[in-house]
Each structure stands twice: as C-alpha cells, then as structure tokens.
Design an enzyme around this catalytic site. Structure first.
Site, PDB file in Angstrom:
ATOM      1  N   HIS A   1       3.111  53.481  10.896  1.00  0.00           N
ATOM      2  CA  HIS A   1       2.403  54.544  10.162  1.00  0.00           C
ATOM      3  C   HIS A   1       1.506  55.357  11.107  1.00  0.00           C
ATOM      4  CE1 HIS A   1       3.744  53.788   6.078  1.00  0.00           C
ATOM      5  NE2 HIS A   1       3.552  52.512   6.244  1.00  0.00           N
TER       6      HIS A   1
ATOM      7  N   GLU B   1       4.416  47.659   7.240  1.00  0.00           N
ATOM      8  CA  GLU B   1       5.654  48.424   7.338  1.00  0.00           C
ATOM      9  C   GLU B   1       5.934  48.965   8.742  1.00  0.00           C
ATOM     10  OE1 GLU B   1       6.233  50.169   2.902  1.00  0.00           O
ATOM     11  OE2 GLU B   1       4.710  51.208   4.065  1.00  0.00           O
TER      12      GLU B   1
ATOM     13  N   ASP C   1      -2.242  58.201   8.846  1.00  0.00           N
ATOM     14  CA  ASP C   1      -0.883  57.765   8.483  1.00  0.00           C
ATOM     15  C   ASP C   1       0.099  58.714   9.156  1.00  0.00           C
ATOM     16  OD1 ASP C   1       1.388  56.570   7.021  1.00  0.00           O
ATOM     17  OD2 ASP C   1      -0.182  55.694   5.795  1.00  0.00           O
TER      18      ASP C   1
HETATM   19  C1  ACM Z   1       1.319  49.624   1.631  1.00  0.00           C
HETATM   20  O1  ACM Z   1       1.415  49.949   0.432  1.00  0.00           O
HETATM   21  N1  ACM Z   1       2.232  50.019   2.511  1.00  0.00           N
HETATM   22  C2  ACM Z   1       0.220  48.809   2.101  1.00  0.00           C
END
Ligand code: ACM
Ligand code: ZN
Length: 543
Positions: free
Chosen positions: A275, A339, A195
C-alpha cells in the site's frame, strides 16, 4: 476539604428524589454504567456558576463554556468558592485516588450539578454526558434532567478510523469527525494517512512525497474490473479529473491538539511494505524494479511495494517515521503491514539476497524481517508498533500490537502470544460495508453487510480466550475506508449511527446492553444529530 464538601453534596443529592422513581428515558449514548433519574430538572442559565477548586480542570471547564457559547450563546462565570444562593456546577475530585482516570460521577438535582472525577478524561466524559442531557432549543434556559450517574468505560481502546488517502477530507472535516468521537467517548482516532492512492502528510525532508504522491491524475468510476491475467480491465472507466490534497505539519499539529483537548489519541498510519505506491511514485528507487510509477487511480492492491532488500529504503522510511513520531505524541505508530503482495520480492535479487543473508525461509519471513527492523527503530524512539494482522505471518515482531481485521483469528493468535490486540473484524467493524439489505436504496459501498444491530451486539473479547489471554484485548475499532466514500456527507452517512452502536459495545457494561433500549435512546439522541447537521442513516427511526 474540597472533596469532603463534594462528598457531602454527592450524598445529599443521592438521598433525595431518586429512590423508587422509574427511570425516565434519557438520550444517553453510550449508556453509562449506572444511571438513575428523577422527573425534576436543573435549569441552566447565564446566572449558573461553575465552582472550580482545582485549576487542573480548567481546560475541560473551558470546553463546556465554549460549547454553551456556540450552542446557547452564553457562558458561565467560574469561581473557586461555593455560592450562598443560586444554582451552580461544582467540580471536585474523589477523596481517595484510585487511578481510574476515565471514571466520573455526575449528580444533578434542581440546584446543583456535581462532577466527581479523578482525571481530566473522566471529567471530560462527564461533560459529554451533561451535553447529551441538555435541551436542544437555543434558549437562555437550558433544561437538564436530574440524574445520578456513576460511569466508567469497559475497554481502554475505543477507536474509530478514517481513511484520508482514497479520498481526502479537509482539516475542518477531520475535526468534525473528531467531535463525533468525543461525543461517544471514543479515545483513539486511527488516521489512515498514506496508501497507494494518495500520500497525505507533509514530510519536510521529502517534499516530493506530497508534491507527487498526494496527487493522482484521475480516479476510477465505480468498481474496478480485472482481466484473466490480473491486469486492470480495458473496460474500466476513469473520471479524468486530477485529485489531491495533504495535511501540512501545521495542520497536523492543530488537529493533534484539537484531539488532545477531547482526550483522543491519534494513531497515525504510515503503510508499509505494501500500500505504498503513492510514495513509490515519488521515490521509485525504493521499489524492487525502480519504477516508474503513478499514484494509483483505481482501488485494490498493487504488486509494487517497498524493496525489503534495499537498506536505503529502510533509511528513507526511518526518516519519515522520525518526523511522524515528532508530530504525534501518542504511544502507538501504525505501520500498516496488510495486503503486501510478494510477487516483486520473489524475483528481486536484493530481496532474495536478504532472505539468504538473514537465513529466512520465505517471503513471509522477509515481511516479518521488515516489520521487526522497523519496530526496532520505532521502539528506539520510545514508541510502540501496531499493525494489521498480516504482521503475524512469518512471525510477530517482539513488541508489536495487532489489529485484527480478517476476522478475529489474528487477534486471538496474538493474544495467545501475549501481544496486545485491537479487534476490528470486517464483520461488523467495517463501516464502509452496506447497512441495509436492500442495496438499491443505499449509496454504493464496497460490499458486505454490517447492520446497526450486529455492530451493537459486537463483543470484542472472544469466548475462546482464557481470562488471562482476554486481558490482551485492548478494545475494538470501527473502520471507515473511503474508496467509495467521496465526500464528508457520505462519511457521516456510513459512520452514523453505527459509531454510536459501537461506542456502547466498547463503553457500557456487557450486562447493561440492550438493543431495544438503545434504539429508544437513539431516537431521542438523533435530535441532537439533527441539530448538529449530521447526515446519518435513518433506518432505525422506523424500528
Ligand atoms: C485492510 O482492510 N486492508 C486492513
Ligand atoms: Zn526487492
């Protein structure tokens, strides 16, 4: 012959003490499909013998023996013929192979424990049930309730996730977490390995990924604040303490085989295109701007993501995935997909050229291009892609499975398109949310409110789906994101006993679920959690 003996013993046990006797409360979680019990007990001692007629189950028998050694300080002798006296555990297979590899029958009377299982996983689940029935005192005489159990899971994907990027958990802690999954008959561990805040998996071809990306110079204290322009507020405070950690490939092989022995498949998650700041801190050339970047020190999302117009970025990711695929024997590779901000793509000449060349409508379709291209690569290696529900935006990659987290809408849409789905809606499947209304009595959490009863009540198959569409719902999963979960004791607190409640939503037949009954069993079962030293949330004890 072996299985005929097994059947005979099973029938003999079935016909005796069980009829008419009110079922005693047993500390079993998840509740099996069918349970009957008598008031009698089987007494397990170091004289008890295991009768094993098929070596294919040796691994599970060794697991049982290791459990006994660790918890009661004795082991059982294994033989291949039924003894003429003394009590014994007999392990056999059904007469007819029906392909139900996770099912098992467990029959216990005062003299015999009989397992009938077709598959190793079935026997393993039977052994986990047996373990939950054992008296807890460390004595040489282990008392086990006489029961007759016929058991099978409701869903094929019974998952738990752990974010090891925001905070790092040691190899031993990850194994302990896997032990909890095994206890509750989960069969998938979704391991969030990368991440913005940390790259946690050794990639031999790119040592910089861990040298740079597994480290961050400090960590924000508390919740991040943002100013009007979306920039991090000057009021944010940082701890000034360097933070890092990663798993070597040897660590990963060790954890994979530890999970395999417990019939748990690990689904590794390598986040893309968003991410990915920790990777870009080490390899800024694969971003749109060229960087430089630092591994993220706060929580939230970043504008900087992989450049979808740069072929070298795809080759870089493919190299990483090649090593990941070699390490994880399971069918699915999780590629994230959530995201991904599109700000950089909107102004990046390479990304815009890709949109034009590929005749894409917009940046959502560029994300779809990205995932589809990666899917082609992963499929060429014989594996399947799973991603968060944003991968629906701009069009699903042809074979991808969807993990529905922003509610259930993504999962419903994917199932209607005949794609496999794992349900993990924030409500109630995010175990980083509060579990009590009174937040002042709880450790800091990201937000939300997912109490034990709503986790228990969760039904993964939405009513809006037809029966055919419903078949695409593989199951569900609980997620443990760790922005505010700084150590393993807090992982325990946030996941227990919600993990126990979810296990019953995934395993037990719907018409057998009953929250009050669950709480009664959980109170008994919590003695085992105490013995294991688990720091679980204790609110249910006052229910
Ligand atoms: C997430 O909670 N961004 C998958
Ligand atoms: Zn770009």
């Amino acid at each position: 012959m072996k299985s005929i003996i097994g059947l005979f013993i099973f029938i003999a046990i079935s016909c005796c003490a069980f009829a008419q006797i009110p079922t005693r409360v047993l500390p079993l979680i998840p509740l099996p499909r069918e349970v009957k019990s008598s008031n009698d007990n089987f007494i397990l001692t170091n004289k008890t013998i295991i009768v094993l007629t098929n070596d294919k189950f040796k691994q599970e028998v060794d697991y049982l023996n290791n459990y006994l050694k660790k918890n009661y300080d004795f082991q059982l002798q294994i033989v291949s013929v039924l003894p003429t006296d003394g009590n014994y555990i007999f392990i056999t297979q059904p007469d007819f192979e029906a392909g139900f590899m996770e099912n098992y029958d467990l029959s216990i009377n005062q003299n015999q424990i009989v397992f009938i299982a077709e598959g190793n996983a079935g026997l393993f689940y039977g052994i986990e049930t047996l373990i939950q029935l054992m008296s807890l005192e460390k004595t040489q005489e282990v008392k086990i309730a006489c029961v007759q159990i016929n058991d099978a899971p409701r869903y094929q994907w019974r998952g738990m996730h752990l974010d090891c990027s925001r905070h790092f958990f040691t190899k031993e802690e990850v194994k302990t977490y896997i032990d909890y999954l095994a206890m509750y008959k989960f069969n998938v561990f979704h391991w969030h390995l990368t991440d913005d805040q940390g790259w946690r998996i050794e990639i031999k071809k790119y040592p910089l990924l861990t040298k740079v990306g597994s480290q961050r110079k400090e960590t924000i204290i508390g919740k991040p604040k943002w100013d009007k322009n979306g920039e991090p507020s000057k009021d944010n405070k940082y701890d000034g303490i360097p933070y890092g950690g990663f798993y070597t490939q040897d660590d990963i092989k060790d954890i994979v085989s530890y999970a395999q022995l417990r019939h748990i498949t690990i689904v590794p998650e390598i986040e893309m295109p968003g991410h990915s700041l920790a990777a870009l801190a080490a390899f800024p050339q694969y971003s749109c701007t060229g960087g430089p970047f630092e591994t993220f020190t706060k929580w939230g999302v970043t504008d900087d993501v992989y450049c979808a117009g740069n072929d070298s970025a795809f080759l870089f990711i493919q190299d990483i995935l090649t090593e990941v695929i070699d390490l994880f024997p399971g069918k699915y590779i999780h590629i994230g997909g959530d995201e991904c901000l599109k700000e950089r793509w909107k102004v990046c000449p390479k990304c815009q050229k890709r949109i034009a060349d590929e005749k894409l409508k917009n940046e959502n379709e560029l994300q779809s291009y990205f995932i589809t291209r990666i899917e082609k690569f992963i499929n060429s290696k014989g594996k399947q892609v799973i991603g968060w529900d944003e991968i629906l935006e701009g069009g699903l990659a042809p074979n991808a499975a969807v993990m529905s987290w922003r509610g259930t809408g993504g999962g419903i849409a994917a199932a209607k398109q005949k794609h496999f789905v794992v349900m993990t809606p924030g409500k109630p499947c995010y175990f980083d949310h509060y579990q009590s209304k009174d937040k002042t009595k709880e450790p800091l959490a990201i937000g939300g409110f997912n109490p034990l009863d709503s986790v228990y009540a969760y039904d993964p198959t939405p009513k809006t789906l037809s029966e055919e569409e419903g078949k695409f719902i593989m199951g569900a999963q609980g997620n443990v994101w760790t922005e505010y979960i700084t150590d393993f004791s807090k992982v325990q607190y946030m996941s227990m006993p919600r993990m126990a409640a979810l296990s019953e939503a995934l395993w037990t037949p719907k018409d057998k679920k009953n929250y009050k009954d669950f709480i009664v069993r959980l109170k008994l079962h919590s003695k085992l959690l105490d013995k294991m030293g688990v720091n679980y949330s204790k609110q249910f004890l006052s229910k």
